[in-house]
Design an enzyme around this catalytic site. Structure first.
Site, mmCIF file in Angstrom:
data_model
loop_
_atom_site.group_PDB
_atom_site.id
_atom_site.type_symbol
_atom_site.label_atom_id
_atom_site.label_comp_id
_atom_site.label_asym_id
_atom_site.label_seq_id
_atom_site.Cartn_x
_atom_site.Cartn_y
_atom_site.Cartn_z
ATOM 1 N N SER A 106 0.819 -1.209 0.000
ATOM 2 C CA SER A 106 0.000 0.000 0.000
ATOM 3 C C SER A 106 0.854 1.260 0.000
ATOM 4 O O SER A 106 1.955 1.290 0.561
ATOM 5 C CB SER A 106 -0.900 0.009 1.243
ATOM 6 O OG SER A 106 -1.541 1.257 1.413
ATOM 7 N N TYR A 129 -2.394 5.932 -4.931
ATOM 8 C CA TYR A 129 -3.590 6.758 -5.037
ATOM 9 C C TYR A 129 -3.315 7.939 -5.967
ATOM 10 O O TYR A 129 -2.169 8.329 -6.190
ATOM 11 C CB TYR A 129 -3.966 7.343 -3.665
ATOM 12 C CG TYR A 129 -4.431 6.349 -2.635
ATOM 13 C CD1 TYR A 129 -5.705 5.785 -2.712
ATOM 14 C CD2 TYR A 129 -3.627 5.996 -1.557
ATOM 15 C CE1 TYR A 129 -6.139 4.889 -1.750
ATOM 16 C CE2 TYR A 129 -4.050 5.101 -0.591
ATOM 17 C CZ TYR A 129 -5.308 4.554 -0.695
ATOM 18 O OH TYR A 129 -5.741 3.667 0.255
ATOM 19 N N THR A 155 -5.554 2.939 -7.220
ATOM 20 C CA THR A 155 -6.846 3.021 -6.529
ATOM 21 C C THR A 155 -7.551 4.325 -6.870
ATOM 22 O O THR A 155 -7.002 5.405 -6.663
ATOM 23 C CB THR A 155 -6.653 2.902 -5.011
ATOM 24 O OG1 THR A 155 -6.051 1.636 -4.714
ATOM 25 C CG2 THR A 155 -7.984 3.009 -4.284
ATOM 26 N N LYS A 251 -8.118 0.012 -9.604
ATOM 27 C CA LYS A 251 -8.847 -0.595 -8.475
ATOM 28 C C LYS A 251 -9.970 0.322 -8.005
ATOM 29 O O LYS A 251 -9.743 1.506 -7.744
ATOM 30 C CB LYS A 251 -7.883 -0.862 -7.319
ATOM 31 C CG LYS A 251 -8.510 -1.546 -6.112
ATOM 32 C CD LYS A 251 -7.461 -1.823 -5.047
ATOM 33 C CE LYS A 251 -8.027 -2.608 -3.880
ATOM 34 N NZ LYS A 251 -8.996 -1.805 -3.089
ATOM 35 N N HIS A 275 -14.064 -1.087 -2.040
ATOM 36 C CA HIS A 275 -13.121 -0.738 -0.975
ATOM 37 C C HIS A 275 -13.490 -1.426 0.337
ATOM 38 O O HIS A 275 -13.341 -0.871 1.426
ATOM 39 C CB HIS A 275 -13.065 0.778 -0.785
ATOM 40 C CG HIS A 275 -11.695 1.290 -0.454
ATOM 41 N ND1 HIS A 275 -10.867 1.847 -1.398
ATOM 42 C CD2 HIS A 275 -10.994 1.329 0.704
ATOM 43 C CE1 HIS A 275 -9.726 2.213 -0.821
ATOM 44 N NE2 HIS A 275 -9.789 1.897 0.454
#
Length: 379
Positions: A106, A129, A155, A251, A275
């Site tokens: 992540s 992100y 994401t 995602k 999510h």
């Protein structure tokens, strides 16, 4: 309650973790209806049992982006994984590598890219992100390339943080949060020693490496709120597509039109995901959203699915609904919190065994044999 290894690990994680950490991973947005539906809707998918098909030879192997996976499962990106076990991202990555599946780091991990990548031989995946600080994004991509990351998971369903009321009640956020977290740590001495004392530094490793100074848990919620970008649109991803020459997975897709847009954009894969019910409560569960998306883009792009996957049977269900691969989030975090790398390794072994039982009893000798023909059609 649905009984599974994940259920047992969840109970063990709840005993071991300070409440602010348990509820952060366990909770969802608003009243948590979608969180519950993710599990219930997937568990309600019925499969056709088939017998007398000579199932003596069985293979769970699959190919994704030029990689051979021992089974169609990947560990999803989960923020703060390193708070659930000592240097948790490293432990989870090792368990995934031993099982022959990908681990996805992540953006908001505790352990930075440079700590996790050298700990394993298998190239890991990295999640990013869209943030207001484009300098951080470019820096993260450069560091991921240098570390040998093969696949970028981008994401897109978090332009703003979801309303997660459990966090305010548990001490993750809200008034006197730091004091409450400290008191909770004192009442959970095993975690306090293993992670609280021996698992330092407790900062967001990838962000700290970019900023040049520690970004700790106290800064976590504020940093996220200040840097997520509600103006995100497809054109904002174009420079990343040009910069990143490896596979790119989008995602956070829940709608067939967005899936078609991902194909037009040139993505290599999508993750059908809400999510984990942590963003917009009341949206479709992944199990209900997946079939329409598969009908729209199956064969044009690789389809991953997460949210609600707890067992090997759930993996088979997701594949039958149209996914090429399932991603585990909460399930592996519960196991990690309960027993570190050994817990994740055991969970993956159990998922492997559960998949084999399901495949034998549905007549699927290979992963390619798992398809919509296995589904029981409603009368």
């Amino acid at each position: 309650m649905i009984i599974s290894a994940s259920t047992d690990y969840r109970a063990a994680a709840k005993r071991r973790l300070p409440p602010f950490l348990f509820h952060y991973i366990d909770g969802g947005a608003y009243a948590e209806y979608t969180l519950k539906r993710n599990v219930d809707d997937l568990a309600a998918i019925a499969l056709r049992q088939r017998v007398l098909n000579n199932m003596s030879e069985l293979s769970l192997e699959t190919q994704l982006f030029g990689e051979t996976l021992a089974m169609p499962v990947a560990l999803a990106p989960v923020g703060l994984t390193g708070m659930y076990a000592r240097r948790g991202e490293v432990q989870a990555a090792r368990a995934a590598e031993a099982k022959g599946i990908p681990f996805t780091l992540s953006t908001v991990s505790v352990c930075p890219i440079e700590e996790v990548a050298p700990a394993i031989q298998r190239p890991m995946w990295f999640q990013l992100y869209v943030l207001k600080d484009r300098g951080f994004m470019k820096n993260a991509l450069e560091r991921a390339k240098a570390a040998g990351v093969t696949t970028l998971v981008f994401t897109v369903d978090m332009p703003v943080p979801g309303a997660r009321y459990r966090d305010a009640h548990s001490g993750m956020s809200g008034p006197n949060a730091a004091l409450r977290r400290m008191l909770q740590a004192c009442t959970h001495p095993r975690w306090a020693l293993d992670v609280g004392l021996l698992g330092k530094p407790h900062d967001l490793g990838n962000i700290s490496a970019y900023r040049g100074n520690p970004t700790g848990l106290a800064d976590y919620i504020g940093w996220l709120g200040a840097n997520f970008d509600p103006s995100i649109c497809w054109k904002d991803l174009e420079w990343i597509r040009e910069y990143w020459d490896g596979p790119m997975v989008i995602k956070g897709i829940l709608d067939a039109d967005d899936a078609r847009d991902a194909v037009s954009f040139g993505a290599d894969g999508i993750v059908v995901s809400n999510h984990g019910g942590r963003q917009l409560d009341g949206v479709l569960s992944t199990a209900r959203a997946l079939p329409a998306i598969a009908d729209a883009v199956k064969g044009q792009i690789k389809i991953f699915a997460d949210s609600g996957v707890r067992t090997g049977l759930d993996v088979v269900r997701m594949l039958a609904l149209g996914a090429d691969c399932a991603m585990l989030g909460r399930a592996f975090i519960y196991a990690l919190a309960a027993d570190g790398e050994a817990g994740v390794a055991n969970l993956l072994d159990l998922i492997d065994k559960e998949m084999r039982v399901a495949m034998v009893l549905t007549g699927a000798k290979t992963i390619a044999d798992i398809n919509t023909d296995m589904l029981v059609r409603a009368l």
